[in-house]
Design a protein around this motif. Structure first.
Motif, short mmCIF file in Angstrom:
data_model
loop_
_atom_site.label_atom_id
_atom_site.label_comp_id
_atom_site.label_asym_id
_atom_site.label_seq_id
_atom_site.Cartn_x
_atom_site.Cartn_y
_atom_site.Cartn_z
N CYS A 1 46.09 -45.25 53.54
CA CYS A 1 46.37 -46.46 52.76
C CYS A 1 45.67 -46.40 51.40
CB CYS A 1 45.92 -47.70 53.52
SG CYS A 1 47.08 -48.30 54.75
N VAL B 1 44.30 -44.26 59.19
CA VAL B 1 45.18 -45.23 58.53
C VAL B 1 44.54 -45.73 57.24
CG1 VAL B 1 46.26 -47.51 58.73
CG2 VAL B 1 46.29 -45.93 60.68
N LEU C 1 46.97 -57.27 60.52
CA LEU C 1 47.66 -56.03 60.17
C LEU C 1 49.14 -56.01 60.55
CD1 LEU C 1 48.21 -53.78 62.70
CD2 LEU C 1 45.73 -53.91 62.80
N GLY D 1 49.33 -48.01 61.95
CA GLY D 1 48.61 -49.28 61.95
C GLY D 1 49.22 -50.29 62.90
N ALA E 1 42.28 -45.60 63.33
CA ALA E 1 42.16 -46.60 62.28
C ALA E 1 41.57 -45.99 61.01
CB ALA E 1 41.28 -47.76 62.77
N VAL F 1 43.12 -53.56 59.79
CA VAL F 1 42.89 -52.29 60.48
C VAL F 1 41.39 -52.06 60.70
CG1 VAL F 1 43.07 -49.78 60.26
CG2 VAL F 1 45.02 -51.22 59.66
N SER G 1 52.44 -54.49 57.98
CA SER G 1 53.09 -53.19 58.06
C SER G 1 54.52 -53.25 57.57
CB SER G 1 53.04 -52.67 59.50
OG SER G 1 53.73 -53.54 60.39
#
Length: 494
Positions: free
Chosen positions: A188, A184, A122, A25, A181, A89, A126
């Motif tokens: 997540c 990710v 984003l 990310g 993305a 994201v 992180s």
């Protein structure tokens, strides 16, 4: 579900998934800040853009990202770091799709501004997710691994971008963000726990948002326009003055606000303030190095663009291999020693880099300094980042990351704008060998001095041991999938 039950162990499978999601990310935003430079000639030819349009393709992204990065950190603390990270994201992916489909330079600039907003949401999340998700004993190592893996993404980005532009179209450098993305977001949703500060107000600090954006945006645009327009240009002067005034108003607004976006009391923590001062100084040096080093290799040293582009690859490899261990070392012996020694090692490497001139050999003149520079950064970066985040309690993880990111970006922008002028460039050109060589040498010497200053600041301001944060008040979502506690993970050998 208690907070202790939601902390992740570094060696657990879930810990590796969380690390993957945060690295990928953050790499999206980091790579897109630089890789677009490779595509600028193709963009200009395809869209018929002039120099100003191409400049705003770069500056529009940097401006919105820097202006809103504090807001991104604050929103994560208030509304959930995982939630804001995923929104960022998804936003970044949608904006990347718009960039890849842009029919005109004006629409591309607008999409790049939207990309910067996604990056601002984003980027702080992180590191804040790592700080809030991993157990106390594993955070430094996780942050170190994040630094090393992120460096790999930064190193591969320009090569991937160049290959995509040559093999297909400049549009692919944006469109490739979409599947990354989506990966990710999937990771997540399945593996990253939610966390937030339950004591944070859920209303917006409008005065703080507006003045902070004006302050950071004014400084960002002023520093970005400085190299092209010159320090006496009215646009530069007005932008910088607006930025300074905006930050001053931001401090006043946050001091008076009952629920500030950035609680000013966090700066009373000596380790936090000290870590951000060290960040400003050493990242100013890094900004000068990464800006001029590759240019000097090509213009003065006679290296090809490809050879110059891979010259710093050993630095990235060293950080990948050793950053996690550096984080562990800093946690075991305390951050003061590595944060003092690391800049000194970097400073020695920069003195060696200053000697790189015409006819330089990569193996004898370049590689030794690059290796030493990598060892210095590896010693420094993970303990520095861990100190900037770990000196505050978990409730402020998002805003701590946002502040540290904003400081690092401001320092790099300032370095790119000011260092060539301070080194004697004047009205000279960075593409003429005779004019660049003394400017490069002087810049490397200035950067070595900045590294030495960072070492002094670290020795004076960073305590030998960081006091453990107050008991975590971080909220962990009871609806997130269950996971073993750190104690259970260790006991089970995961």
């Amino acid at each position: 579900m208690t907070v202790a039950d939601t902390l992740i162990h570094y060696r657990s499978a879930r810990g590796r998934w969380v690390l993957l999601a945060t690295v990928l990310g953050s790499s999206l935003a980091f790579i897109d800040a630089t890789v677009v430079n490779i595509a600028l000639p193709s963009i200009g030819e395809d869209l018929g853009a002039d120099a100003a349009g191409l400049q705003w393709t770069v500056n529009g992204y940097a401006l919105s990202l820097a202006s809103l990065i504090l807001l991104g950190g604050s929103l994560g603390d208030r509304f959930g770091r995982k939630r804001i990270f995923m929104i960022g994201v998804a936003w970044f992916a949608a904006a990347s799709l718009l960039c890849g489909m842009a029919p005109t330079i004006e629409s591309l600039i607008g999409a790049r501004v939207l990309q910067g907003i996604g990056g601002a949401l984003l980027t702080p999340g992180s590191l804040a997710i790592l700080q809030a998700s991993f157990s106390q004993d594993d955070r430094a190592r996780a942050i170190g691994a994040w630094s090393g893996l992120g460096g790999i993404g930064g190193a591969l980005g320009p090569f991937l971008g160049g290959w995509l532009v040559e093999a297909g179209s400049w549009r692919y450098i944006f469109l490739i963000n979409v599947p990354v993305a989506l990966l990710v977001l999937l990771v997540c949703a399945r593996h990253v726990p939610e966390s937030r500060n339950p004591e944070a107000a859920h209303h917006f600090d409008v005065a703080g948002i507006v003045t902070g954006a004006i302050g950071l945006g004014g400084l960002t645009y002023g520093f970005t326009a400085w190299p092209m327009r010159g320090p006496t240009d009215p646009v530069v002067l007005i932008s910088l003055a607006l930025g300074v005034a905006g930050l001053a108003a931001f401090v006043l607004a946050e001091r008076r606000s009952p629920q500030p976006m950035v609680p000013l009391e966090i700066f009373r923590h000596r380790a936090f303030s000290g870590a951000n001062l060290v960040t400003f100084v050493v990242y100013a040096a890094n900004g000068g190095v990464f800006f001029l080093f590759v240019i000097n290799l090509q213009v003065v040293g006679g290296f090809s663009p490809l050879a110059a582009g891979i010259a710093l690859l050993p630095t990235t490899v060293i950080m990948l291999l050793l950053s996690a261990r550096s984080g562990q070392l800093g946690q075991r012996i305390g951050p003061r020693i590595p944060m003092t020694v690391g800049p000194l090692i970097c400073g020695g490497a920069l003195l060696m880099m200053a000697m790189i001139g015409p006819g330089a050999s990569y193996l004898t003149d370049v590689l030794p300094s690059v290796i030493i520079f990598g060892l210095g950064l590896t010693t420094l970066v993970a303990p520095l980042t861990a100190t900037a985040l770990g000196s505050l309690d978990d409730a402020h993880a998002g805003i701590a990351s946002g502040v540290n990111n904003a400081v690092a970006r401001a320092a790099s922008l300032l370095a790119v704008a000011v260092l060539p002028l301070a080194a004697g460039l004047g009205s000279g050109s960075l593409t003429v060998a005779d004019q660049l060589q003394p400017v490069y040498r002087n810049t490397m010497l200035i950067c070595a001095g900045l590294m030495a200053g960072g070492a002094v600041l670290a020795f004076l301001l960073i305590p030998n041991r960081i006091q453990k944060p107050t008991p975590a008040r971080t909220f962990c979502d009871p609806c997130s999938p269950p996971m073993p506690s750190a104690h259970d993970a260790v006991r089970s050998g995961r």
